[in-house]
Design an enzyme around this catalytic site. Structure first.
Site, PDB file in Angstrom:
ATOM      1  N   ASN A 249     -10.758  -2.881  -6.079  1.00  0.00           N
ATOM      2  CA  ASN A 249      -9.994  -1.848  -6.784  1.00  0.00           C
ATOM      3  C   ASN A 249     -10.627  -1.408  -8.111  1.00  0.00           C
ATOM      4  O   ASN A 249     -10.229  -0.393  -8.680  1.00  0.00           O
ATOM      5  CB  ASN A 249      -8.547  -2.309  -7.028  1.00  0.00           C
ATOM      6  CG  ASN A 249      -7.687  -2.282  -5.782  1.00  0.00           C
ATOM      7  OD1 ASN A 249      -6.721  -3.032  -5.653  1.00  0.00           O
ATOM      8  ND2 ASN A 249      -8.005  -1.406  -4.829  1.00  0.00           N
TER       9      ASN A 249
ATOM     10  N   ASP B  45       0.829  -1.206   0.000  1.00  0.00           N
ATOM     11  CA  ASP B  45       0.000   0.000   0.000  1.00  0.00           C
ATOM     12  C   ASP B  45       0.865   1.258   0.000  1.00  0.00           C
ATOM     13  O   ASP B  45       1.972   1.245   0.530  1.00  0.00           O
ATOM     14  CB  ASP B  45      -0.902  -0.035   1.253  1.00  0.00           C
ATOM     15  CG  ASP B  45      -2.074   0.917   1.132  1.00  0.00           C
ATOM     16  OD1 ASP B  45      -2.304   1.466   0.033  1.00  0.00           O
ATOM     17  OD2 ASP B  45      -2.762   1.119   2.153  1.00  0.00           O
TER      18      ASP B  45
HETATM   19  C1  FPP Z   1      -2.084   0.196  -3.219  1.00  0.00           C
HETATM   20  O1  FPP Z   1      -1.584   1.514  -3.178  1.00  0.00           O
HETATM   21  C2  FPP Z   1      -1.549  -0.474  -4.371  1.00  0.00           C
HETATM   22  C3  FPP Z   1      -2.280  -1.043  -5.369  1.00  0.00           C
HETATM   23  C4  FPP Z   1      -3.738  -1.046  -5.431  1.00  0.00           C
HETATM   24  C5  FPP Z   1      -1.605  -1.643  -6.507  1.00  0.00           C
HETATM   25  C6  FPP Z   1      -0.449  -2.524  -6.177  1.00  0.00           C
HETATM   26  C7  FPP Z   1       0.379  -2.612  -7.350  1.00  0.00           C
HETATM   27  C8  FPP Z   1       1.717  -2.523  -7.383  1.00  0.00           C
HETATM   28  C9  FPP Z   1       2.606  -2.457  -6.231  1.00  0.00           C
HETATM   29  C10 FPP Z   1       2.430  -2.449  -8.644  1.00  0.00           C
HETATM   30  C11 FPP Z   1       2.460  -3.572  -9.516  1.00  0.00           C
HETATM   31  C12 FPP Z   1       2.558  -4.935  -8.985  1.00  0.00           C
HETATM   32  C13 FPP Z   1       2.906  -5.940  -9.752  1.00  0.00           C
HETATM   33  C14 FPP Z   1       2.840  -7.337  -9.296  1.00  0.00           C
HETATM   34  C15 FPP Z   1       3.378  -5.704 -11.103  1.00  0.00           C
HETATM   35  P1  FPP Z   1      -2.619   2.690  -3.290  1.00  0.00           P
HETATM   36  O2  FPP Z   1      -2.786   3.043  -4.717  1.00  0.00           O
HETATM   37  O3  FPP Z   1      -3.882   2.339  -2.590  1.00  0.00           O
HETATM   38  O4  FPP Z   1      -1.882   3.833  -2.529  1.00  0.00           O
HETATM   39  P2  FPP Z   1      -2.554   4.972  -1.656  1.00  0.00           P
HETATM   40  O5  FPP Z   1      -3.216   4.286  -0.490  1.00  0.00           O
HETATM   41  O6  FPP Z   1      -1.388   5.803  -1.252  1.00  0.00           O
HETATM   42  O7  FPP Z   1      -3.511   5.697  -2.542  1.00  0.00           O
END
Ligand code: FPP
Length: 242
Positions: free
Chosen positions: A68, A20
């Site tokens: 998501n 996250d």
């Molecule tokens: C949460 O951060 C992250 C995600 C929903 C996506 C996770 C994806 C990756 C780490 C990149 C790609 C992974 C692979 C396997 C290629 P957020 O967007 O909720 O962050 P925030 O809480 O700061 O908004």
């Protein structure tokens, strides 16, 4: 560097990570959220590569949840394109590094091209005997249990399973994770202390670590420290030590 902690020394065999904080990481730099997801993807490789140093045999990462899809169309499309490119780009390296790749989650909602790449990645790394990397894509713990129950109910209807044989040992055989051990340690980055529908059944007795670091900043050294700290925990699984 933190001293490696193997499972023999009490380190975690299976670590699951809720990655996250990509969005906040990008916003802090005045960049679009997808910039953070790309930085997050680069971190994945480093953490996977560090697993053998810490004796971690199974790594499961939460890449996209069943919730998501509620994000903007631009972010969802960007993430899907990132996953496609990631699989195409990284698979050769994973084969070279002996990493076995698996995916968990509900696949039908993902586009055909991505599903094809996922199948290919699983096939290409089928023979690999090193780190077991499981990527949760369109995954939700409740959704997984519901889908498992559907398959289980079908087996009962077909006479393959008796209702009285449904128990804690039979249900997990229908989960997406049926070939994996339960996670010993679940890590969530970015300072949020919740599990967000991740591995609900499997993490019943997992240890948790919530760290403030945003995922793109989560370095192997911190991963190693958390694995070492796990080794000092006293897991009793509801029992009392005598
Ligand atoms: C949460 O951060 C992250 C995600 C929903 C996506 C996770 C994806 C990756 C780490 C990149 C790609 C992974 C692979 C396997 C290629 P957020 O967007 O909720 O962050 P925030 O809480 O700061 O908004």
């Amino acid at each position: 560097m933190t001293r490696p902690t193997s499972p023999e020394e009490g380190g975690p065999r299976h670590v699951a990570i809720i990655m996250d904080g990509n969005g906040r990481w990008a916003t802090m730099r005045g960049r679009p959220r997808l910039f953070g997801h790309h930085a997050g993807a680069r971190r994945v490789r480093e953490i996977v590569e560090s697993c053998p140093d810490y004796g971690v045999k199974y790594l499961t990462i939460f890449a996209f949840s069943t919730e998501n899809w509620k994000r903007t169309q631009v972010e969802v499309a960007g993430l899907m394109s990132l996953f496609r490119r990631y699989i195409m780009k990284e698979m050769q390296a994973f084969v070279k590094e002996n990493v076995r790749v698996r995916f968990i989650g509900d696949r039908p909602r993902l586009d055909a091209k991505l599903r094809g790449l996922m199948d290919e990645a699983e096939k290409m790394t089928e023979h690999c005997t090193g780190t077991n990397l499981t990527i949760a894509l369109n995954y939700g713990g409740r959704d997984e249990v519901a889908r498992a129950t559907q398959r289980l109910a079908q087996d009962v209807a077909d006479g393959k399973l008796k209702p009285e044989d449904v128990c804690e040992e039979t249900l997990p055989r229908y989960l997406d994770t049926c070939v994996l051990p339960d996670p010993d340690l679940v890590i969530r980055t970015s300072g949020e202390a919740r599990i967000s529908n991740f591995l609900l059944w499997q993490s019943a007795y997992s240890e948790y670590e919530f760290v403030d670091t945003l995922w793109p900043d989560f370095a192997p050294e911190e991963f190693g420290r958390l694995c070492a700290a796990y080794g000092k925990r006293d897991r009793r699984f509801g029992a009392v030590k005598v």
